[in-house]
Design an enzyme around this catalytic site. Structure first.
Site: not given
Lengths: 691, 691
Positions: A159, A198, A443
């Site tokens: 992303t 993350g 997700e």
């Protein structure tokens, strides 16, 4: 010091005040004695057996002795402390696994019990799996040992600041330079800054890079690359790399989500994961075989199955805390001298909490079913059979949405249901909500996933309209051609407990909404169905409702069937059946407008539906604590002063509060720097005039 | 460094990628150009005129120059820092007021702009007002100057670990000892620990103590006392006092909510606030005159009016952020080469956000109306006329609930509507939600307040049933006796825009629910209405729904009337009228089941209701940004990277992220302590074996 005389005086007052006092632990014991079934029996069925629960208890005892296994200070950590400690705990588990003291399976269970997400989440969840699924043999042989021994730590960089859901729109480029046999990775605009991965901020040394591949000014679309971003000896970013943490979030703050900007950063040709697509040294693009698309699809489906499974368990945590606390929390005596009432005895409290207990059970069973379907698909897939994939996709897209919405909203309802103390971090509920709620977004944003399920339903309507059979969970669209005008057969309120009656109503509504959507899109597309563009975008409210209706139907059917097959004693099954009815009735009540528009349910039937919910709440009230005990959580897992199994909530709150960092000194951190110059009579005037 | 050849290669890729790129600032400019009305005109009407807005801008400029006026680092503060800095800012404003640089009114406005709640909230909001309302002249003369010059800082200590809503159940005792002419304050049980008072933990030197007064073993119920708890020179707790901070919360962490345990702590007789009730030196209790109950009631009503007023403005903040971001956020292109669509152009996005804009306007107008009613009541009260109090109470209890539920849930919907970035603290939305949501619980739990409104409605039904007239907002209960069988007159979809049609539907439902509740309670009470006890507690779901229905009716009527009277240009009024219709229609859709059970709305009318909502969403879409501009917020107030007026969101996010404390060093805080021993090839093996 008070004199004996004064103490006597005060004691007399205390005696009067405490005459109506009830100790919360006594309430909790009484609650457990009321239930008609053995909660342990249900906990074993839900968790996979007696041994699993016993092993879990032993593991909790082990964790509580480890320095990084403590949870009592969690609520007090600064973000920096949370990041470092979460990483230390993850490394602790890794170390136990590497030294052979813990199997990989037990390591995962320990991670679940610890519930301390940190910088390794995507190393485990995405970096290693992507190499496994998309790396060729040579790449796997090179990277997997490094990753498994933590000689490198990776994440998954997809992303971007300006791009999330629409992956085709990602802007980061990987341009092949045949002369040097390298890809040059570059961020062409601010909005192409990688954002969110993350562990990217301060932990990862490597990434799976998702970038648009360009060869000779031709765009080959998104491809995956393994790329080093930090030096292994210094942990400093490599040349051409700007990387950092994106700052605090609502929750999940142990994770260093990061940003990443590329400035003409080169990577070798073999950094591209080449199990399927390939680029030859001279710059020839070799496209992937067609089956690959389905394979990567399967990964998404798997992740969604785990999300559905988790949803029930997360909601179950919140429900356990809220039910237990409201069983020992007392409020308002009708007259002086009466004991105050247990808050769970107010109808609105039980009407909030018991349906959440029911849907938590429903989602846990749904998750098991989804995971079972996935495992079955996997068996077929290994023989090249992908035929189950569309059905898994239609169920899991909508169910991911419905389950995470239900869990997130339900957790917050549980939090509010705990009054003021639910606002305290020590209840465990604020963090549970703030960390869970991301599930409605990541997700696959829930709305977007609903549109995917809707698309499948519309295609099924097209099939049904053409007189052909529809298979799978949407099969009712065929039969419903006859059923369309069906009326609900409820005559007396008790009829609403019959699963078939509830299923019929949900099926009728789902079919009605699907065919309405089909007709509308048909009309707007002047005879053809366009699944994108203005006609589609201008009716997404209806499409999302369609998907929700379908998913709610699947959920109820799955729940009802699972309860019939559950390995529990008859007393427990009886209560679980009441939960199925409560869940179905509550679903109908929540969406009542739809059912009345259907014409399937009459206004007077709707009234009996409300009455029947109230009846069930009364019947299930004595089972409430046993039902949440049936989830089988350890106090260590809940880490909540309000959710304690023994009910000793007020003592827990007070003892925990004493650890608040503000209490490190009696005066507090503002006394010398701010307050003294105003309050201290000796220095007040002088000090203030200098401000 | 990349060679020129490589740069050329990469540039060619970038050009292809960026062909469909749109700068967010350009989108924002285009949005503003689309609106049919001048947003500034609305902002002036809403905020009290041009001068107010101009003064606010000047004050923001002033704040941005003050060291304690900065907001850019707010998201990164640890709880300790937040506590100290919030207190410093509050002291800064106090100092400006004391030195005459700022009027009290402007000081309050500055507090609002700063939006940094801290240890002084209850000093200002409860300690001083309670002394004003319940202290006698001598007590006021003694305490007010001390409090106003911050020589003492106070809070309001009422709630206890085990007691919130039910104040009669509070357990802390104040036992009068005639011999020493003191009250002895004592905590008889763990559950009587004072818990929650803001500023109690580490800031306050004094409290308003709410305790049960005992004289000669007789319980006189709750009374208020002023009590010192900390030494003014050392800030250490006095003898008999244990005091501390209760730890972190979901939000509001600049405030040191505290706990407090009394161990036979003596206070002098004149510590009791004796404007109404008194205790003589020899221990004779003099009860308050009956009007006092009404007076303290009036304070609660005032606080609820401010909560209703705030609700709209808080929701407006979130709506401003979400609408602006979704106007510049683009996602998904229909085909390659197309620009991605503005997310606000997806129907489900506008169906979420535009009704929230509408209800924010509704609540702002409702708050103004409530405050107007309160002011009018005050005028009467000063002449001893309390006749408006019951009506204020019935409106504001239910409206406090409906407004705070709407605002809290709406803020969270706005947050989710911002996708992944809404989860980032830099969006401002997580903190907005977490700090706001306490409003559903404090100052009267929403469910409990709904029960109070329901009680009044049931009494009104009793009046109406007896053939007598009902006055005030529930007057429809009389007329409805005839109206009960009324049918909605909507023939075509456009009819739903008529305010009267919407009001009629809401009125019909409110009356139906009220009379049903009345009949049910009557039946359960065998002919009499008991407003507590099992019959009442067992139907609270219905009672709460009754109150909500009444409040929703009052809200729509008030909104519609306010729009007609608003000082705005015709172009603006036209759009506001569309908002009234959208708000009414959305309310009906949200509660559709009720209307269909009513029989007032038919299934086919319900379908046209949905269609009409969709029509309005399309019509209002071009006005969206102007409508949120119309709230008139400064960027400083929103403090949100996503809500920026200029639309430059991605740059703002990146620049803000760079300040994240994790980014203080390139390696991050875990490198030396955790990561190096695994990753650094030079030391890896050796270090890890020591773990």
């Amino acid at each position: 010091m008070a004199t004996d005389r004064v103490k006597m005086l005060v004691k007399a007052s205390s005696r009067l005040v405490l005459a109506e006092h009830v100790e919360p632990q006594d309430d909790m014991r009484a609650e457990r004695a009321r239930a008609s079934f053995a909660s342990r029996n249900v906990a074993e069925a839900l968790n996979g057996g007696k041994e699993v629960l016993e092993k879990r208890s032993r593991m909790v005892a082990q964790l509580e002795k480890l320095p990084w296994g403590q949870k009592s200070q969690r609520a007090f950590l600064s973000r920096e402390q949370e990041y470092v400690q979460a990483l230390r705990a993850a490394m602790g588990i890794w170390q136990l696994m590497q030294s052979g003291q813990l199997s990989i399976e037990d390591g995962l269970e320990m991670r679940n019990l610890l519930a301390f997400p940190g910088g390794l989440e995507l190393h485990i969840g995405m970096f290693i799996p992507t190499i496994l699924s998309q790396g060729n043999d040579e790449q796997q042989k090179h990277w997997l040992p490094l990753a498994q021994s933590l000689k490198v730590i990776g994440t998954y960089a997809q992303t971007e600041l300006g791009h999330g859901t629409f992956v085709r729109g990602l802007e980061t480029t990987a341009t092949y330079d045949a002369e040097s046999q390298q890809f040059i990775v570059h961020s062409p605009a601010l909005s192409s800054t990688k954002w969110w991965p993350g562990g990217l901020g301060k932990t990862s040394t490597h990434i799976i890079l998702m970038a648009r591949l360009f060869i000779n000014q031709k765009d080959y679309g998104l491809h995956a690359f393994v790329m080093q971003i930090r030096d292994l000896s210094t942990h400093l970013p490599l040349a051409g790399i700007t990387v950092g943490d994106i700052g605090p979030k609502f929750g999940y703050n142990g994770v260093d989500n990061g940003y990443l900007i590329f400035d003409h950063a080169p990577i070798p040709r073999n950094a591209m994961l080449m199990r399927y697509a390939k680029v030859t040294p001279e710059g020839k693009y070799v496209p992937p075989p067609p089956a690959n698309a389905k394979a990567s699809y399967a990964t998404m489906v798997y992740v969604r199955a785990t999300i559905v499974e988790d949803a029930g368990w997360y909601l179950a945590r919140a429900a356990t805390i809220a039910v237990r606390y409201n069983a020992v929390r007392r409020q308002t005596a009708a007259s002086a001298g009466d004991k105050e009432l247990q808050v769970l005895d107010y109808q609105n409290t039980s009407a909030t909490l018991l349906p959440l207990v029911a849907v938590a059970y429903a989602l846990i069973f749904m998750g098991k079913s989804a995971m079972g379907m996935y495992k079955q698909f996997e068996k077929g897939r290994d023989k090249g059979d992908f035929s189950m994939l569309p059905e898994l996709h239609v169920i899991l897209s909508g169910m991911k949405a419905v389950s995470t919405w239900t869990a997130a909203d339900g957790i917050e309802q549980c939090r509010r249901g705990c009054g003021g103390h639910g606002f305290s971090a020590l209840s465990g509920l604020p963090n549970l909500f703030a960390s869970y709620v991301q599930n409605v977004t990541w997700e696959g944003d829930n709305n977007v996933l609903c549109l995917q399920t809707a698309r499948h339903l519309l295609k099924s309507c097209e099939t049904a309209t053409a007189g052909k059979a529809v298979h799978g969970s949407a099969a009712y669209l065929t039969a419903s051609q006859q059923e369309k005008s069906g009326k609900c057969k409820v005559a007396s309120a008790m009829d609403w407990r019959v699963t078939d009656v509830l299923v019929m109503a949900l099926r009728h509504r789902a079919a009605r909404l699907a065919f309405e959507g089909h007709d509308l899109l048909h009309k707007r597309g002047k005879g053809t169905l366009h699944f994108e563009g203005p006609a589609w975008n201008g009716m997404t409210v209806h499409l999302i409702r369609m998907a929700r209706a379908h998913s709610q139907l699947v959920l109820l059917m799955t729940f009802a069937e699972a309860v019939q097959q559950a390995q529990v004693e008859p007393t427990a099954r009886k209560v679980l059946e009441q939960l199925v009815a409560l869940h179905g009735i509550t679903t109908l009540l929540t969406e009542l407008g739809d059912f009345l528009i259907d014409g399937h349910v009459t206004p007077s039937q709707a009234r009996t539906l409300q009455e029947q919910q109230h009846e069930l709440l009364v019947e299930l009230r004595p089972e409430a604590v046993a039902l949440v005990d049936g989830f089988g959580f350890e106090d260590y897992q809940l880490n909540s002063c309000l959710g304690r199994s023994d009910g000793n909530v007020y003592n827990a709150l007070l003892q925990a509060a004493k650890s608040s960092p503000l209490n490190q000194t009696e005066e507090g951190p503002a006394w010398h720097s701010v307050l003294k110059s105003w309050l201290d009579p000796a220095t007040r005037q002088e000090a203030r005039s200098k401000l």
